[in-house]
Design a protein around this motif. Structure first.
Motif, PDB file in Angstrom:
ATOM      1  N   VAL A   2       0.830  -1.206   0.000  1.00 12.64           N
ATOM      2  CA  VAL A   2       0.000   0.000   0.000  1.00 12.64           C
ATOM      3  C   VAL A   2       0.865   1.257   0.000  1.00 12.64           C
ATOM      4  N   VAL A   3       1.881   1.316   0.857  1.00 13.39           N
ATOM      5  CA  VAL A   3       2.726   2.517   0.878  1.00 13.39           C
ATOM      6  C   VAL A   3       3.725   2.524  -0.277  1.00 13.39           C
ATOM      7  N   GLU A   4       4.046   1.363  -0.794  1.00 10.13           N
ATOM      8  CA  GLU A   4       4.912   1.315  -1.968  1.00 10.13           C
ATOM      9  C   GLU A   4       4.223   1.930  -3.178  1.00 10.13           C
ATOM     10  N   ALA A   5       2.879   1.886  -3.204  1.00  5.73           N
ATOM     11  CA  ALA A   5       2.112   2.434  -4.326  1.00  5.73           C
ATOM     12  C   ALA A   5       1.926   3.940  -4.237  1.00  5.73           C
ATOM     13  N   VAL A   6       2.383   4.577  -3.168  1.00  7.76           N
ATOM     14  CA  VAL A   6       2.255   6.034  -3.048  1.00  7.76           C
ATOM     15  C   VAL A   6       3.147   6.695  -4.103  1.00  7.76           C
ATOM     16  N   HIS A   7       2.577   7.632  -4.871  1.00 10.58           N
ATOM     17  CA  HIS A   7       3.382   8.263  -5.910  1.00 10.58           C
ATOM     18  C   HIS A   7       4.345   9.282  -5.292  1.00 10.58           C
ATOM     19  N   ARG A   8       5.275   9.734  -6.098  1.00  9.14           N
ATOM     20  CA  ARG A   8       6.401  10.510  -5.573  1.00  9.14           C
ATOM     21  C   ARG A   8       5.981  11.828  -4.926  1.00  9.14           C
ATOM     22  N   ASN A   9       4.825  12.356  -5.286  1.00 14.47           N
ATOM     23  CA  ASN A   9       4.344  13.589  -4.660  1.00 14.47           C
ATOM     24  C   ASN A   9       3.334  13.312  -3.544  1.00 14.47           C
ATOM     25  N   THR A  27       2.110  10.903   0.101  1.00 12.20           N
ATOM     26  CA  THR A  27       2.562  10.788   1.495  1.00 12.20           C
ATOM     27  C   THR A  27       2.298   9.379   2.006  1.00 12.20           C
ATOM     28  N   SER A  28       3.327   8.781   2.608  1.00 15.65           N
ATOM     29  CA  SER A  28       3.181   7.503   3.309  1.00 15.65           C
ATOM     30  C   SER A  28       3.181   7.765   4.805  1.00 15.65           C
ATOM     31  N   ILE A  29       2.226   7.158   5.521  1.00 17.03           N
ATOM     32  CA  ILE A  29       2.090   7.380   6.964  1.00 17.03           C
ATOM     33  C   ILE A  29       2.179   6.028   7.672  1.00 17.03           C
ATOM     34  N   LEU A  30       3.086   5.946   8.642  1.00 14.76           N
ATOM     35  CA  LEU A  30       3.326   4.700   9.378  1.00 14.76           C
ATOM     36  C   LEU A  30       3.127   4.919  10.864  1.00 14.76           C
ATOM     37  N   ASN A  31       2.855   3.836  11.557  1.00 11.80           N
ATOM     38  CA  ASN A  31       2.683   3.850  13.013  1.00 11.80           C
ATOM     39  C   ASN A  31       4.056   3.771  13.662  1.00 11.80           C
ATOM     40  N   ALA A  32       4.485   4.888  14.251  1.00 13.83           N
ATOM     41  CA  ALA A  32       5.819   4.938  14.850  1.00 13.83           C
ATOM     42  C   ALA A  32       5.921   4.070  16.102  1.00 13.83           C
ATOM     43  N   ASP A  33       4.789   3.688  16.691  1.00 15.17           N
ATOM     44  CA  ASP A  33       4.812   2.873  17.912  1.00 15.17           C
ATOM     45  C   ASP A  33       4.817   1.381  17.599  1.00 15.17           C
ATOM     46  N   ASP A  34       4.769   1.035  16.326  1.00 14.57           N
ATOM     47  CA  ASP A  34       4.745  -0.374  15.916  1.00 14.57           C
ATOM     48  C   ASP A  34       6.031  -0.689  15.156  1.00 14.57           C
ATOM     49  N   VAL A  56       7.142  -3.226  13.574  1.00 16.01           N
ATOM     50  CA  VAL A  56       6.994  -3.919  12.294  1.00 16.01           C
ATOM     51  C   VAL A  56       6.560  -2.931  11.210  1.00 16.01           C
ATOM     52  N   SER A  57       5.655  -2.013  11.549  1.00 18.53           N
ATOM     53  CA  SER A  57       5.257  -0.990  10.586  1.00 18.53           C
ATOM     54  C   SER A  57       6.448  -0.111  10.212  1.00 18.53           C
ATOM     55  N   VAL A  58       7.237   0.256  11.214  1.00 22.68           N
ATOM     56  CA  VAL A  58       8.410   1.096  10.952  1.00 22.68           C
ATOM     57  C   VAL A  58       9.400   0.376  10.043  1.00 22.68           C
ATOM     58  N   SER A  59       9.447  -0.938  10.123  1.00 21.82           N
ATOM     59  CA  SER A  59      10.434  -1.705   9.365  1.00 21.82           C
ATOM     60  C   SER A  59      10.232  -1.631   7.857  1.00 21.82           C
ATOM     61  N   VAL A  60       9.048  -1.204   7.397  1.00 21.15           N
ATOM     62  CA  VAL A  60       8.802  -1.156   5.949  1.00 21.15           C
ATOM     63  C   VAL A  60       9.039   0.238   5.384  1.00 21.15           C
ATOM     64  N   ARG A  61       9.599   1.145   6.178  1.00 20.84           N
ATOM     65  CA  ARG A  61       9.722   2.543   5.764  1.00 20.84           C
ATOM     66  C   ARG A  61      10.536   2.707   4.475  1.00 20.84           C
ATOM     67  N   ARG A  62      11.517   1.819   4.259  1.00 19.33           N
ATOM     68  CA  ARG A  62      12.346   1.973   3.064  1.00 19.33           C
ATOM     69  C   ARG A  62      11.594   1.620   1.782  1.00 19.33           C
ATOM     70  N   ARG A  63      10.468   0.974   1.903  1.00 13.45           N
ATOM     71  CA  ARG A  63       9.660   0.644   0.734  1.00 13.45           C
ATOM     72  C   ARG A  63       8.597   1.708   0.449  1.00 13.45           C
ATOM     73  N   ALA A  64       8.426   2.633   1.389  1.00 13.49           N
ATOM     74  CA  ALA A  64       7.355   3.623   1.274  1.00 13.49           C
ATOM     75  C   ALA A  64       7.697   4.673   0.220  1.00 13.49           C
TER      76      ALA A  64
END
Length: 437
Positions: free
Chosen positions: A369-376, A378-385, A387-395
């Motif tokens: 889902v966050v990988e599909a965000v276009h370059r302009n 916004t990807s939003i992740l749960n900073a308290d989780d 596992v969610s934070v671990s995918v940030r490089r794909r966002a």
């Protein structure tokens, strides 16, 4: 426009022809492709036969003045004339040796001709109408025309009956172009094919006579894209430019929400906020599909099929799409890109289904889902989780976080993210529990 009347029987057709005055045209009220049309009728017997032919294609029949001249199709797109074609009825040219039937066979050998609309031109068919046109001229299929003699096989110039097209875009008189533009505007058509009879399209019909005999709401483009003679016209371009103007948004914003827990509540909350801003929201969730607050489908609608329902709805201003892993695994997202991608959390629930056996497998699916965000976007992740934070490089797009731990409880990585110019929304401890970013 020609003066005309709508009739239901042959007797009324004859009376209408007398009132209008010969020569007349008889044609179906709601026909197409020139079927059942007879022109330049000068006698009652001809009108009676023409009515029978037209009646085969429509319950009601038109009897109208016969404009004399050449048949033209004027294509109007977005209020402007973009192409003009002179349409020539199906015909053969004599060589002094071969019969009309043999000449038709020779013409049909042209590789540009095919059945129906498969090629740029259509094969000529000898049918009852053709035989009637020949008989009117004192000919039949066995007649051998003299060299250079033009023999017409059809009353109408439709390409679907074997006619040909000659580009006349650069020749049209401004008066004739104005008439065509006003006709399209009067009917309210963005794309209109104006059938225009004129002795000479380069001269005003105000002086030569002629005018509009039909307006088509779904006109063919092939006579302009690939005319039999003359310059091809790219009539698709003005249509696309009308539908998708340069510099204007051509897609609605998409907010995609996924996660293990809370995605339905979050989706409905965001949809409510956006509706309060005056937007017509298309929402998908596990409880159904909603458009502007009205549930149009009651079902688990968190997959790509439901997303496409919302994205096809012309009334929707913005789409809020709950995106579950089942739909992703089954057939993807249902959209190529999104403006906002949100992961609420990734928890080890429902593992062991459809090949998702570990929390890492689940994180990989959710991260699409966050990988599909276009370059302009916004990807939003749960900073308290974690596992969610671990995918940030794909966002994709700009990366943001939300957290319940602000102030002194803020994590080091989140603090570094903000200090580096990133953004986050967090709840700061204290009586006000205010959001800070």
């Amino acid at each position: 426009m020609p003066r005309g009347e709508v009739v239901r029987n042959a007797e009324d057709a004859l009376r209408a022809a007398e009132r209008i005055g010969y020569p007349v045209v008889v044609k179906p009220l709601d026909g197409n492709h020139g079927r059942g049309v007879s022109i330049d009728l000068t006698m009652a017997e001809e009108v009676a036969r023409a009515f029978v032919e037209a009646r085969e294609h429509s319950r009601r029949v038109i009897v109208e003045n016969c404009f004399k001249g050449r048949d033209h199709r004027i294509l109007v797109v977005n209020g402007e004339v973009v192409a003009v074609a002179e349409r020539v009825p199906a015909h053969v040219i004599g060589d002094g040796q071969r019969s009309i039937a043999a000449l038709v066979d020779e013409v049909n050998k042209d590789p540009r001709r095919g059945e129906g609309h498969e090629n740029i031109m259509t094969r000529i068919r000898i049918d009852d109408h053709s035989l009637g046109v020949l008989a009117k001229a004192g000919l039949d299929v066995d007649t051998v025309p003299t060299r250079g003699q033009v023999v017409y096989l059809c009353d109408t110039a439709n390409l679907s009956t074997g006619g040909t097209a000659v580009d006349r875009t650069d020749d049209i008189h401004p008066d004739n172009a104005l008439i065509a533009r006003r006709a399209a505007r009067a009917i309210g058509l963005d794309v209109a094919g104006i059938d225009f009879i004129a002795p000479n399209i380069a001269r005003s019909v105000h002086g030569t006579g002629g005018g509009i005999i039909e307006v088509n709401a779904a006109p063919s483009f092939r006579m302009h894209l690939q005319p039999s003679e003359g310059r091809p016209r790219n009539v698709a371009r003005p249509v696309m430019e009308m539908l998708f103007p340069r510099g204007k948004p051509t897609r609605i914003p998409i907010l995609a929400i996924t996660g293990t827990n809370g995605k339905s509540t979050t989706s409905r909350m965001i949809g409510h906020i956006l509706r309060a801003q005056g937007l017509n929201v298309g929402l998908t969730s596990t409880t159904g599909i909603y458009v502007n607050g009205d549930r149009i489908v009651e079902a688990d609608a968190s997959g790509p099929c439901s997303a496409r329902v919302v994205l096809r709805d012309p009334s929707v201003d913005i789409a809020v799409l709950e995106t579950a892993r089942g739909g992703i695994l089954r057939e993807g997202l249902g959209f190529p890109e999104c403006d906002v991608g949100l992961i609420t959390n990734i928890q080890p629930d429902h593992l062991g289904l459809k090949g998702i056996d570990t929390i890492e497998d689940l994180a990989w699916v959710k991260s699409i889902v966050v990988e599909a965000v276009h370059r302009n976007g916004t990807s939003i992740l749960n900073a308290d989780d974690p596992v969610s934070v671990s995918v940030r490089r794909r966002a994709g797009g700009r990366l943001g976080y939300f957290s319940l731990r602000g102030g002194a409880d803020m994590s080091d990585f989140l603090r570094e993210h903000i200090e580096d110019g990133g953004f986050a929304v967090m709840r700061e401890p204290g009586p006000s529990m205010a959001a800070r970013s």
